[in-house]
Motif scaffolding. Structure first.
Motif, mmCIF file in Angstrom:
data_model
loop_
_atom_site.group_PDB
_atom_site.id
_atom_site.type_symbol
_atom_site.label_atom_id
_atom_site.label_comp_id
_atom_site.label_asym_id
_atom_site.label_seq_id
_atom_site.Cartn_x
_atom_site.Cartn_y
_atom_site.Cartn_z
ATOM 1 N N ILE A 178 0.836 -1.214 0.000
ATOM 2 C CA ILE A 178 0.000 0.000 0.000
ATOM 3 C C ILE A 178 0.873 1.268 0.000
ATOM 4 O O ILE A 178 0.712 2.112 -0.863
ATOM 5 C CB ILE A 178 -1.020 -0.003 1.169
ATOM 6 C CG1 ILE A 178 -2.083 -1.086 0.899
ATOM 7 C CG2 ILE A 178 -1.698 1.359 1.316
ATOM 8 C CD1 ILE A 178 -3.043 -1.328 2.052
ATOM 9 N N PRO A 179 1.835 1.398 0.933
ATOM 10 C CA PRO A 179 2.621 2.632 0.890
ATOM 11 C C PRO A 179 3.891 2.546 0.034
ATOM 12 O O PRO A 179 4.517 3.555 -0.212
ATOM 13 C CB PRO A 179 3.000 2.849 2.358
ATOM 14 C CG PRO A 179 3.100 1.479 2.918
ATOM 15 C CD PRO A 179 2.122 0.627 2.155
ATOM 16 N N LEU A 180 4.278 1.339 -0.410
ATOM 17 C CA LEU A 180 5.598 1.187 -1.034
ATOM 18 C C LEU A 180 5.519 0.983 -2.541
ATOM 19 O O LEU A 180 4.610 0.343 -3.036
ATOM 20 C CB LEU A 180 6.330 -0.023 -0.437
ATOM 21 C CG LEU A 180 6.588 0.003 1.062
ATOM 22 C CD1 LEU A 180 7.380 -1.223 1.462
ATOM 23 C CD2 LEU A 180 7.339 1.261 1.448
ATOM 24 N N PHE A 181 6.513 1.515 -3.248
ATOM 25 C CA PHE A 181 6.628 1.258 -4.678
ATOM 26 C C PHE A 181 6.917 -0.204 -4.926
ATOM 27 O O PHE A 181 7.490 -0.876 -4.074
ATOM 28 C CB PHE A 181 7.760 2.075 -5.287
ATOM 29 C CG PHE A 181 7.463 3.517 -5.292
ATOM 30 C CD1 PHE A 181 6.172 3.941 -5.524
ATOM 31 C CD2 PHE A 181 8.441 4.450 -5.037
ATOM 32 C CE1 PHE A 181 5.866 5.284 -5.507
ATOM 33 C CE2 PHE A 181 8.141 5.779 -5.009
ATOM 34 C CZ PHE A 181 6.859 6.209 -5.257
ATOM 35 N N PRO A 227 -1.068 5.678 -2.533
ATOM 36 C CA PRO A 227 -0.286 6.799 -3.066
ATOM 37 C C PRO A 227 0.816 6.422 -4.050
ATOM 38 O O PRO A 227 1.857 7.053 -4.051
ATOM 39 C CB PRO A 227 0.312 7.381 -1.782
ATOM 40 C CG PRO A 227 0.502 6.199 -0.892
ATOM 41 C CD PRO A 227 -0.620 5.252 -1.205
ATOM 42 N N HIS A 228 0.593 5.411 -4.915
ATOM 43 C CA HIS A 228 1.593 5.106 -5.945
ATOM 44 C C HIS A 228 1.532 6.154 -7.051
ATOM 45 O O HIS A 228 0.477 6.728 -7.304
ATOM 46 C CB HIS A 228 1.348 3.697 -6.495
ATOM 47 C CG HIS A 228 1.639 2.648 -5.475
ATOM 48 N ND1 HIS A 228 2.905 2.211 -5.207
ATOM 49 C CD2 HIS A 228 0.843 1.992 -4.602
ATOM 50 C CE1 HIS A 228 2.869 1.319 -4.239
ATOM 51 N NE2 HIS A 228 1.625 1.172 -3.847
ATOM 52 N N PRO A 229 2.680 6.404 -7.712
ATOM 53 C CA PRO A 229 2.747 7.551 -8.626
ATOM 54 C C PRO A 229 1.756 7.485 -9.786
ATOM 55 O O PRO A 229 1.103 8.473 -10.088
ATOM 56 C CB PRO A 229 4.189 7.532 -9.135
ATOM 57 C CG PRO A 229 4.770 6.227 -8.739
ATOM 58 C CD PRO A 229 3.989 5.737 -7.562
ATOM 59 N N GLY A 230 1.602 6.293 -10.422
ATOM 60 C CA GLY A 230 0.685 6.196 -11.562
ATOM 61 C C GLY A 230 -0.740 6.611 -11.222
ATOM 62 O O GLY A 230 -1.284 7.558 -11.801
ATOM 63 N N PRO A 231 -1.372 5.915 -10.247
ATOM 64 C CA PRO A 231 -2.736 6.303 -9.862
ATOM 65 C C PRO A 231 -2.835 7.745 -9.366
ATOM 66 O O PRO A 231 -3.812 8.433 -9.668
ATOM 67 C CB PRO A 231 -3.069 5.322 -8.722
ATOM 68 C CG PRO A 231 -2.155 4.174 -8.895
ATOM 69 C CD PRO A 231 -0.917 4.706 -9.548
ATOM 70 N N ASP A 274 -11.436 11.651 -6.849
ATOM 71 C CA ASP A 274 -11.300 11.741 -5.389
ATOM 72 C C ASP A 274 -10.362 10.634 -4.908
ATOM 73 O O ASP A 274 -10.566 9.463 -5.236
ATOM 74 C CB ASP A 274 -12.679 11.584 -4.732
ATOM 75 C CG ASP A 274 -12.590 11.653 -3.211
ATOM 76 O OD1 ASP A 274 -12.398 10.586 -2.587
ATOM 77 O OD2 ASP A 274 -12.687 12.753 -2.660
ATOM 78 N N ILE A 275 -9.348 11.004 -4.138
ATOM 79 C CA ILE A 275 -8.315 10.030 -3.758
ATOM 80 C C ILE A 275 -8.861 8.935 -2.840
ATOM 81 O O ILE A 275 -8.547 7.756 -3.001
ATOM 82 C CB ILE A 275 -7.078 10.722 -3.140
ATOM 83 C CG1 ILE A 275 -5.938 9.717 -2.958
ATOM 84 C CG2 ILE A 275 -7.397 11.385 -1.817
ATOM 85 C CD1 ILE A 275 -4.579 10.355 -2.789
ATOM 86 N N GLY A 276 -9.723 9.312 -1.893
ATOM 87 C CA GLY A 276 -10.269 8.331 -0.951
ATOM 88 C C GLY A 276 -11.129 7.279 -1.650
ATOM 89 O O GLY A 276 -10.991 6.083 -1.417
ATOM 90 N N LYS A 277 -12.007 7.762 -2.552
ATOM 91 C CA LYS A 277 -12.863 6.834 -3.303
ATOM 92 C C LYS A 277 -12.011 5.928 -4.187
ATOM 93 O O LYS A 277 -12.319 4.750 -4.361
ATOM 94 C CB LYS A 277 -13.843 7.611 -4.181
ATOM 95 C CG LYS A 277 -15.067 8.133 -3.458
ATOM 96 C CD LYS A 277 -16.029 8.727 -4.484
ATOM 97 C CE LYS A 277 -17.110 9.539 -3.800
ATOM 98 N NZ LYS A 277 -17.833 10.370 -4.762
ATOM 99 N N THR A 278 -10.955 6.494 -4.776
ATOM 100 C CA THR A 278 -10.080 5.692 -5.649
ATOM 101 C C THR A 278 -9.419 4.580 -4.851
ATOM 102 O O THR A 278 -9.314 3.438 -5.327
ATOM 103 C CB THR A 278 -9.015 6.574 -6.329
ATOM 104 O OG1 THR A 278 -9.651 7.701 -6.929
ATOM 105 C CG2 THR A 278 -8.270 5.799 -7.399
ATOM 106 N N ILE A 279 -8.958 4.894 -3.636
ATOM 107 C CA ILE A 279 -8.352 3.863 -2.775
ATOM 108 C C ILE A 279 -9.385 2.773 -2.481
ATOM 109 O O ILE A 279 -9.100 1.577 -2.603
ATOM 110 C CB ILE A 279 -7.830 4.474 -1.448
ATOM 111 C CG1 ILE A 279 -6.626 5.379 -1.704
ATOM 112 C CG2 ILE A 279 -7.435 3.373 -0.459
ATOM 113 C CD1 ILE A 279 -6.129 6.122 -0.470
ATOM 114 N N LEU A 280 -10.594 3.195 -2.126
ATOM 115 C CA LEU A 280 -11.652 2.239 -1.773
ATOM 116 C C LEU A 280 -11.982 1.318 -2.949
ATOM 117 O O LEU A 280 -11.966 0.091 -2.826
ATOM 118 C CB LEU A 280 -12.907 3.009 -1.328
ATOM 119 C CG LEU A 280 -14.029 2.179 -0.720
ATOM 120 C CD1 LEU A 280 -13.561 1.486 0.557
ATOM 121 C CD2 LEU A 280 -15.241 3.055 -0.420
#
Length: 450
Positions: free
Chosen positions: A118-121, A164-168, A178-184
């Motif tokens: 999740i947090p790592l490349f 928080p990966h660079p592509g997305p 929206d970042i939160g919805k995209t994560i979900l």
């Protein structure tokens, strides 16, 4: 030009520029950063942009991307390094192996990589977890790929679909999602995709491709963490997942509270990816650093060392942003957009397809995502009602397809797993393609519901 329509001419220009980019990276072995700058200039020239505007467009695109992604990249990399040195990743794996038992340890590997990813490349998660794959395979007696494939699938899906990966992140910026919805949504699509491409495909392919890692690599990688005082499983999870928790919390508050509410303003600040990652990094300096017995000097050294390998990535991403801006400013994006509208193709499928073509051509998931998003973005304005978050995921899914010899990830996996090129195609390339196709199917299904 030869009686072509304006739109067709712009498309031809884009094709020439992308072909030149591929030729420079693959044949001439030009560094992608340099190749992207040259190609951006070429696109501006053949599109007839005024000379001063060419450089300005590239600079705007470069700065616009790095103003956000550069910061996030730096913070995420530092967090990953702290997790490696403290043995946090090792702790996650050990706990999962104990919980699942040896026979289901490949499922544990999948979950562990899912969380770590999740947090790592991809590259950082890979280097962190590959020792665990070796150790777990040796301890459980399972085929190496039955353990390795779930790890690769989890990291790849996270890298392609979930901020928080660079592509997305770039695609979120381009589409205004929206970042939160995209994560979900990314997690909803990602988990079943990983199950199919990871444990299920891994169990199948390990019967046909039997590999042994090199002894030198086993000796070097299956080493212990830098401290015997490992962080606990709970504190490791809290530290690693805290940025995701803060971003999701921001989304829930945005849905629950009206515009202009003070709590909402506060959460918009705290849930911003930059602030959330900074908070997690500061927390990790204590939980993975000072609390593990490292001195402040050692913590500083870890954080400092972590940035060198990402310098090239930062510059390439910036240059990808510049190239994307040239596509937008030269009118190519709008031309493709209006043609796609006439073709009546679903914007989600178009985003997937365009990103897929660029991925196969350039070998970079990030370049594919950013360029694909830049080309498809004008569609959002032309076709109202398109779900922006799912557009981000569709572009990300396309960017993972058919990894081959022009992709650094291909060689990374080949060398670490001690495979031939043919074996890498049967395993890694097949897995990436399965991820891409399965993900777009789930995205289209989710589009019927949300």
């Amino acid at each position: 030009m030869f009686g072509l329509s304006h739109e067709a001419t712009l498309l031809l220009n884009a094709f020439i520029a992308i072909a030149a980019l591929i030729f420079m990276i693959t044949r001439l072995r030009v560094h992608p950063f340099v190749a992207l700058i040259i190609t951006s200039g070429l696109l501006g020239l053949i599109s007839g942009m005024p000379l001063p505007k060419i450089v300005k467009s590239f600079q705007d695109g470069f700065g616009g991307v790095l103003g956000f992604v550069g910061i996030v990249l730096g913070l995420g990399t530092m967090l990953g390094k702290m997790m490696a040195e403290s043995g946090g990743a090792d702790q996650i794996a050990q706990t999962l192996v104990r919980a699942f038992g040896k026979q289901r340890v490949h499922w544990a590997m999948m979950l562990g990589a899912f969380l770590v990813g999740i947090p790592l490349f991809f590259e950082i998660g890979f280097v962190l977890l590959i020792p665990l794959v070796f150790i777990v395979a040796r301890r459980s007696g399972m085929p190496l790929f039955k353990i390795g494939m779930p790890m690769l699938a989890s990291l790849s899906v996270m890298h392609g679909l979930v901020p928080p990966h660079p592509g997305p992140l770039l695609a979120i910026g381009v589409f205004g999602a929206d970042i939160g919805k995209t994560i979900l949504y990314g997690l909803i699509v990602g988990l079943p995709t990983v199950i199919i491409a990871g444990p299920m495909f891994g169990a199948f392919i390990s019967k046909y491709v039997d590999i042994k890692p090199s002894e030198e690599l086993m000796e070097q990688l299956a080493r212990e963490p830098q401290t015997s005082n490992l962080p606990g499983f709970g504190i490791t999870l809290i530290t690693v997942l805290s940025p995701v928790f803060l971003m999701l919390l921001k989304t829930f508050v945005d849905v629950a509270l009206p515009e202009g509410h003070p709590m909402r303003d506060l959460m918009d600040f705290i849930g911003n990816p930059v602030v959330a990652l900074l908070a997690a990094l500061l927390l990790s300096m204590y939980t993975f650093g000072i609390a593990r017995g490292f001195t402040r000097q050692q913590v500083l050294k870890f954080v400092d060392q972590s940035l060198a390998p990402t310098a090239a990535i930062v510059l390439i991403i910036g240059a990808g942003g510049g190239f994307k801006q040239m596509l937008v400013n030269s009118g190519v994006g709008t031309a493709i957009g209006s043609m796609a509208v006439h073709a009546q193709i679903s914007p989600l499928l178009l985003a997937w397809f365009v990103a897929g073509v660029i991925r196969v051509a350039t070998g970079s998931a990030t370049v594919a995502t950013i360029t694909g998003a830049g080309i498809v973005a004008p569609l959002v304005a032309l076709i109202p009602g398109t779900n922006k978050e799912l557009l981000v995921l569709a572009t990300g899914a396309g960017s993972l397809i058919l990894s081959h010899v022009n992709d650094a990830g291909f060689w990374l996996v080949k060398e670490y797993f001690n495979m031939s090129v043919g074996e890498t195609f049967k395993t890694w390339t097949a897995m990436e393609t399965i991820i891409s196709v399965v993900a777009i199917i789930f995205i289209m299904l989710l589009n019927l519901v949300v």
